[in-house]
Design an enzyme around this catalytic site. Structure first.
Site, PDB file in Angstrom:
ATOM      1  CE  LYS A  13      -1.972  -1.138   3.957  1.00 25.28           C
ATOM      2  NZ  LYS A  13      -1.292  -2.422   4.232  1.00 25.28           N
ATOM      3  NE  ARG A  88      -4.835  -1.269  10.070  1.00 23.12           N
ATOM      4  CZ  ARG A  88      -3.682  -0.915   9.525  1.00 23.12           C
ATOM      5  NH1 ARG A  88      -3.518   0.267   8.984  1.00 23.12           N
ATOM      6  NH2 ARG A  88      -2.694  -1.758   9.502  1.00 23.12           N
ATOM      7  NE  ARG A 127       7.748  -2.568   6.150  1.00 25.20           N
ATOM      8  CZ  ARG A 127       6.429  -2.636   6.257  1.00 25.20           C
ATOM      9  NH1 ARG A 127       5.670  -2.034   5.370  1.00 25.20           N
ATOM     10  NH2 ARG A 127       5.870  -3.301   7.236  1.00 25.20           N
ATOM     11  NE  ARG A 160       6.248  -0.462  10.010  1.00 26.18           N
ATOM     12  CZ  ARG A 160       5.128  -0.515   9.304  1.00 26.18           C
ATOM     13  NH1 ARG A 160       5.059   0.074   8.114  1.00 26.18           N
ATOM     14  NH2 ARG A 160       4.074  -1.148   9.767  1.00 26.18           N
ATOM     15  NE  ARG A 171       1.915  -4.862  11.135  1.00 25.86           N
ATOM     16  CZ  ARG A 171       3.028  -4.703  10.410  1.00 25.86           C
ATOM     17  NH1 ARG A 171       4.202  -5.092  10.905  1.00 25.86           N
ATOM     18  NH2 ARG A 171       2.969  -4.146   9.219  1.00 25.86           N
TER      19      ARG A 171
END
Ligand code: AP5
Length: 216
Positions: A13, A88, A127, A160, A171
């Site tokens: 996203k 969400r 990431r 992160r 998550r």
């Protein structure tokens, strides 16, 4: 143009929103980035939010909604925005509807990027994000030229806090439980457009652009 980009954690996203924001000249508003920025600055909202984010849980609406509303009233949002990670839940979607009604604005695009669970886990675990400009990389799929450094501003890349394996699984579970019903609701309302998120970033971008309605 007012657009929501949806999809599981790691679907891409943020990656797509950054490109779309440049292309359409509208801001990219990531609820996760807003919360991480507040946490980094240790504002009261950020300190409270970080407790939930570190566990992979949704930040309660009473902590988050005010800053989203404030952001949407920014002068740069007058002609549109790309929302990434918000709404969400069904309750957040209702809150957004009210905010938009108050602004006399309407949503043109709700796009969901579909990526299977094993692929999102690979994407999240590799990431890396630039500490300075927020550019996104992946150690295998989109590596920086100099390992650990941003191609754009040469600042350090970091992983992160919520990208540790346990938190990622939490998550994903939250996404299935809380966000899937919202997708169903947008699908039933015939406003949802779903895009296959497997393939290169450019291939996914082309699919998203095919679905974008620029309105009038
Ligand atoms: P948030 O920051 O929104 O995280 P997320 O939704 O879990 O999404 P991610 O940012 O992890 O992934 P992405 O889809 O943007 O993927 P990306 O482009 O980075 O939320 C974090 C937390 O904040 C939540 O857990 C919650 O606690 C809180 N929060 C946020 N919003 C909230 C809300 N509305 N309500 C309550 N709480 C909220 O890509 C991932 C990786 O894949 C990158 O390395 C990228 O380079 C790579 N990649 C991208 N595209 C491709 C491709 N096509 N092929 C291969 N690799 C790719």
């Amino acid at each position: 143009m007012r657009m929501i980009l949806m999809g599981p954690p790691g679907a891409g996203k943020g990656t797509q929103a950054k490109v779309l924001a440049q292309r359409f000249g509208i801001p990219h508003i990531s609820s996760g980035d807003l919360l991480r920025d507040a946490a980094r600055r240790r504002t009261p909202m950020g300190v409270q939010a970080k407790r939930y984010m570190d566990r992979g849980e949704l930040v309660p609406d009473n902590i988050l909604l005010g800053s989203i509303e404030e952001r949407l009233h920014g002068p740069d949002c007058a002609t549109g925005f790309i929302l990434d990670g918000f709404p969400r839940t069904l309750a957040q979607a209702e809150a957004l509807d009210k905010m938009l009604a108050g602004m006399g604005a309407k949503l043109e695009n709700v796009i969901s990027i579909k990526v299977p669970r094993d692929e999102v886990v690979k994407r999240i675990s590799g990431r890396r994000t630039c500490r300075n400009c927020g550019a996104l990389y992946h150690v295998i799929f989109d590596p920086p030229t100099n390992p650990g450094l941003c191609n754009k501003c040469n600042a350090e890349l970091f992983q992160r806090d919520d990208d540790q394996e346990d938190t990622v699984l939490a998550r994903l579970e939250v996404y299935e439980r809380a966000t899937a019903p919202l997708l169903d609701a947008y699908r039933r309302a015939s406003v949802l457009r779903e895009v296959n998120g497997i393939g290169s970033q450019d291939q996914v971008l082309a699919r998203v652009l095919e679905q974008v309605q620029t309105g009038g």
